[in-house]
Design a protein around this motif. Structure first.
Motif, PDB file in Angstrom:
ATOM      1  N   ARG A 142      44.361  47.866  48.892  1.00  0.00           N
ATOM      2  CA  ARG A 142      45.410  46.884  48.582  1.00  0.00           C
ATOM      3  C   ARG A 142      44.899  45.347  48.398  1.00  0.00           C
ATOM      4  NH1 ARG A 142      50.708  47.275  49.285  1.00  0.00           N
ATOM      5  NH2 ARG A 142      51.912  45.232  49.797  1.00  0.00           N
ATOM      6  N   LYS A 143      43.824  44.942  48.974  1.00  0.00           N
ATOM      7  CA  LYS A 143      43.142  43.819  48.846  1.00  0.00           C
ATOM      8  C   LYS A 143      42.657  43.579  47.196  1.00  0.00           C
ATOM      9  CE  LYS A 143      42.021  42.715  53.872  1.00  0.00           C
ATOM     10  NZ  LYS A 143      40.780  42.284  54.650  1.00  0.00           N
ATOM     11  N   ARG A 179      45.617  43.520  44.889  1.00  0.00           N
ATOM     12  CA  ARG A 179      46.595  42.210  45.177  1.00  0.00           C
ATOM     13  C   ARG A 179      45.703  40.980  44.649  1.00  0.00           C
ATOM     14  NH1 ARG A 179      51.441  42.581  47.511  1.00  0.00           N
ATOM     15  NH2 ARG A 179      51.366  40.198  48.223  1.00  0.00           N
ATOM     16  N   ARG A 180      44.433  41.386  44.432  1.00  0.00           N
ATOM     17  CA  ARG A 180      43.307  40.075  43.838  1.00  0.00           C
ATOM     18  C   ARG A 180      43.331  39.132  44.873  1.00  0.00           C
ATOM     19  NH1 ARG A 180      42.333  40.108  38.574  1.00  0.00           N
ATOM     20  NH2 ARG A 180      42.216  37.765  38.560  1.00  0.00           N
ATOM     21  N   GLU A 181      42.976  39.299  46.117  1.00  0.00           N
ATOM     22  CA  GLU A 181      42.776  38.547  47.133  1.00  0.00           C
ATOM     23  C   GLU A 181      41.272  37.965  46.752  1.00  0.00           C
ATOM     24  OE1 GLU A 181      43.150  40.007  51.170  1.00  0.00           O
ATOM     25  OE2 GLU A 181      45.100  40.672  50.686  1.00  0.00           O
ATOM     26  N   GLY A 182      41.303  36.379  46.760  1.00  0.00           N
ATOM     27  CA  GLY A 182      40.043  35.502  46.397  1.00  0.00           C
ATOM     28  C   GLY A 182      38.781  36.014  47.042  1.00  0.00           C
ATOM     29  N   GLN A 183      38.608  36.146  48.016  1.00  0.00           N
ATOM     30  CA  GLN A 183      37.485  36.456  48.619  1.00  0.00           C
ATOM     31  C   GLN A 183      36.865  37.900  48.418  1.00  0.00           C
ATOM     32  OE1 GLN A 183      35.325  34.445  50.243  1.00  0.00           O
ATOM     33  NE2 GLN A 183      36.413  32.710  49.564  1.00  0.00           N
ATOM     34  N   VAL A 184      37.747  38.668  48.269  1.00  0.00           N
ATOM     35  CA  VAL A 184      37.638  40.188  47.783  1.00  0.00           C
ATOM     36  C   VAL A 184      36.970  40.379  46.692  1.00  0.00           C
ATOM     37  CG1 VAL A 184      38.529  42.431  47.801  1.00  0.00           C
ATOM     38  CG2 VAL A 184      39.307  41.027  49.641  1.00  0.00           C
ATOM     39  N   LYS A 190      35.742  37.870  44.623  1.00  0.00           N
ATOM     40  CA  LYS A 190      34.257  37.245  44.594  1.00  0.00           C
ATOM     41  C   LYS A 190      33.173  38.144  45.280  1.00  0.00           C
ATOM     42  CE  LYS A 190      31.900  33.276  46.244  1.00  0.00           C
ATOM     43  NZ  LYS A 190      31.832  31.681  47.117  1.00  0.00           N
ATOM     44  N   LYS A 204      56.265  45.196  45.036  1.00  0.00           N
ATOM     45  CA  LYS A 204      55.155  44.409  45.882  1.00  0.00           C
ATOM     46  C   LYS A 204      54.016  45.393  45.794  1.00  0.00           C
ATOM     47  CE  LYS A 204      57.083  45.864  50.256  1.00  0.00           C
ATOM     48  NZ  LYS A 204      56.398  47.134  50.462  1.00  0.00           N
TER      49      LYS A 204
END
Length: 482
Positions: free
Chosen positions: A151-152, A155-160, A162, A226
């Motif tokens: 999921r992370k 959902r393109r979470e920044g730290q993930v 990177k 979502k």
């Protein structure tokens, strides 16, 4: 509106996708085909979309609207690059050759080549960085679609993201290199074609694939829930091709958000297409006026409804930015007066398919006598059977009717219909290569509504008769298309 440059004189063209060349790539066969076109007086080469495909090979369901298909890279041309060096390679192992090319480029490329690569990465960064990470992740996760990743990530979470970029740096480098090589080889081929008087006629699908870098990178522009899943999808209602319509499965746009951003997404997409092609067919043009919305849970496209789209605002924005656009509107299927107004407002040529001409009455718009100058006439498209396959499937009475409509030409099929296309008042006449080669249904490229066995046809040079170029050139000259 002013006509775009390619539409100011008559042209004759041939439709042949790159994968249908004997070598199925941008290598020697592509250049030999340009030579054949030039000899025959053909000045337009129409191809299908050039993006990386999914496993079904459909060029209308690509992994990116910007990227080129690495499978079209000529490995022979790659190993002949001076920086590749003399070493043994197995051209049957595409992945290994591309990996080796990436390594050798990093070590042996001269300063000029490195500068060219850096400039490419910098100029294309607006799509390239998302694409190379998307492809690296997709490979890491066994080519599963992005909405099935952790999921992370989806959902393109920044730290993930990177951390993933650091971990997958080598794969991303290879994907950057492949895109650089594709665009370099394509540019060389296009320049060669243009130098020989041949325009490249490309194809731009209106919709994008759900599993694509574009939807993953900018989900806000698409109708998703979502969890990244589709709630509604694209398609068309029942038509000539299918009694249950066509359930394409593409995500639909959130046009309100795209328009609120000044159509930046479409401006960028058009920038890439204008770099690749001299003329661009806009597939499913009617979807810019209104599109067929289907519930994602529906098994067919029968139940749906038309939803208005901001086509007028979009094309005004594109013209304000780029000037007169060399676009052709694919206006087949359910066409309303509103769609015709949108097409004509921007002086876009439409399409006339001769295989559709012999049903209905004398007002059938595909009949040769009903053609208009500002259009492109085809004997058939990549979605049709070949002329011979189609004609042989007709009843004897219907075949007689076709010949009667054509004025009982002396030529048998397929040349009777080919000559009719060249004779048309239409500014452009484009003939599928399968018809030029007099092939039956074995040469069909695609059967709409099916997913098996399509997009695989290719010709071989032995099928080209010694007098074919002369025969085509005579038609081109006779009907003022030289």
């Amino acid at each position: 509106m002013v006509k775009a440059e390619p539409f100011r004189q008559r042209h004759g063209g041939i439709l042949l996708h790159i994968t249908s060349l004997p070598g199925s790539d941008l290598g020697a066969d592509a250049y030999r085909f340009v030579d054949f076109l030039a000899e025959a007086g053909i000045t337009v080469w129409q191809v299908l979309p050039l993006g990386p495909t999914h496993e079904d090979l459909s060029p209308y369901q690509c992994l990116s609207v910007h990227a080129g298909n690495p499978k079209l890279i000529s490995l022979q041309a790659l190993v002949e690059e001076p920086w590749f060096g003399a070493c043994e390679v197995d051209l049957g192992d595409r992945k290994a050759v591309l990996q080796q090319g990436c390594r050798r480029f990093a070590i042996y490329a001269n300063q000029a080549m490195r500068a060219e690569f850096a400039a490419f990465c910098r100029d294309q960064a607006f799509w390239l960085e998302d694409y190379v990470l998307f492809q690296a992740l997709r490979e890491t996760y066994g080519h599963t679609p992005w909405f099935e990743w952790p999921r992370k990530l989806f959902r393109r979470e920044g730290q993930v993201l990177k951390a993933a970029s650091q971990e997958l740096g080598a794969l991303m480098d290879r994907n950057r290199f492949e895109q650089f090589i594709f665009f370099r080889q394509w540019s060389r081929l296009k320049n060669y074609a243009n130098w020989h008087g041949v325009l490249i006629f490309g194809d731009m699908p209106i919709f994008v694939a759900h599993d694509s870098a574009d939807v993953w990178a900018q989900p806000e522009y698409f109708a998703l829930d979502k969890d990244g899943q589709l709630t509604v999808i694209a398609g068309v209602p029942p038509d000539y091709f299918s009694a249950t319509g066509q359930r394409w499965g593409n995500p639909l746009y959130r046009w309100d958000r795209i328009e609120a951003d000044g159509f930046r997404w479409w401006l960028r997409r058009m920038r890439t297409q204008l770099r690749l092609c001299d003329i661009i067919r806009v597939d499913h043009f009617r979807g810019f006026e209104a599109y067929w919305e289907i519930s994602a849970s529906a098994e067919t496209a029968v139940k749906g409804h038309w939803v208005k789209a901001p086509g007028e605002s979009l094309f005004h924005t594109l013209e304000a930015y780029y000037g007169a656009l060399p676009l052709v509107a694919e206006d087949l299927g359910t066409i309303t007066p509103e769609v015709e107004v949108l097409r004509d407002q921007f002086h876009l040529p439409g399409m006339k398919v001769l295989q559709f001409a012999f049903d209905g009455g004398p007002d059938n718009p595909y009949l040769p006598e009903n053609h208009v100058e500002n259009c492109v006439v085809y004997t058939g498209t990549h979605d049709n059977d070949t002329i011979l396959g189609w004609f042989n499937s007709l009843s004897e009475d219907k075949r007689h009717w076709v010949y009667e409509c054509l004025g009982f030409p002396a030529e048998p099929m397929p040349w009777a219909l080919i000559e009719c296309a060249f004779q048309s008042i239409a500014q452009h006449a484009v003939i599928p290569m399968q018809d030029i080669l007099e092939l039956g249904s074995e040469g069909r490229m695609n059967l709409p509504g099916t997913t098996e066995g399509n997009w695989r046809w290719r010709f071989n040079w032995s099928q080209i008769k010694s007098d074919l170029a002369v025969r085509l050139r005579c038609l081109v000259e006779r009907y003022d298309r030289l």
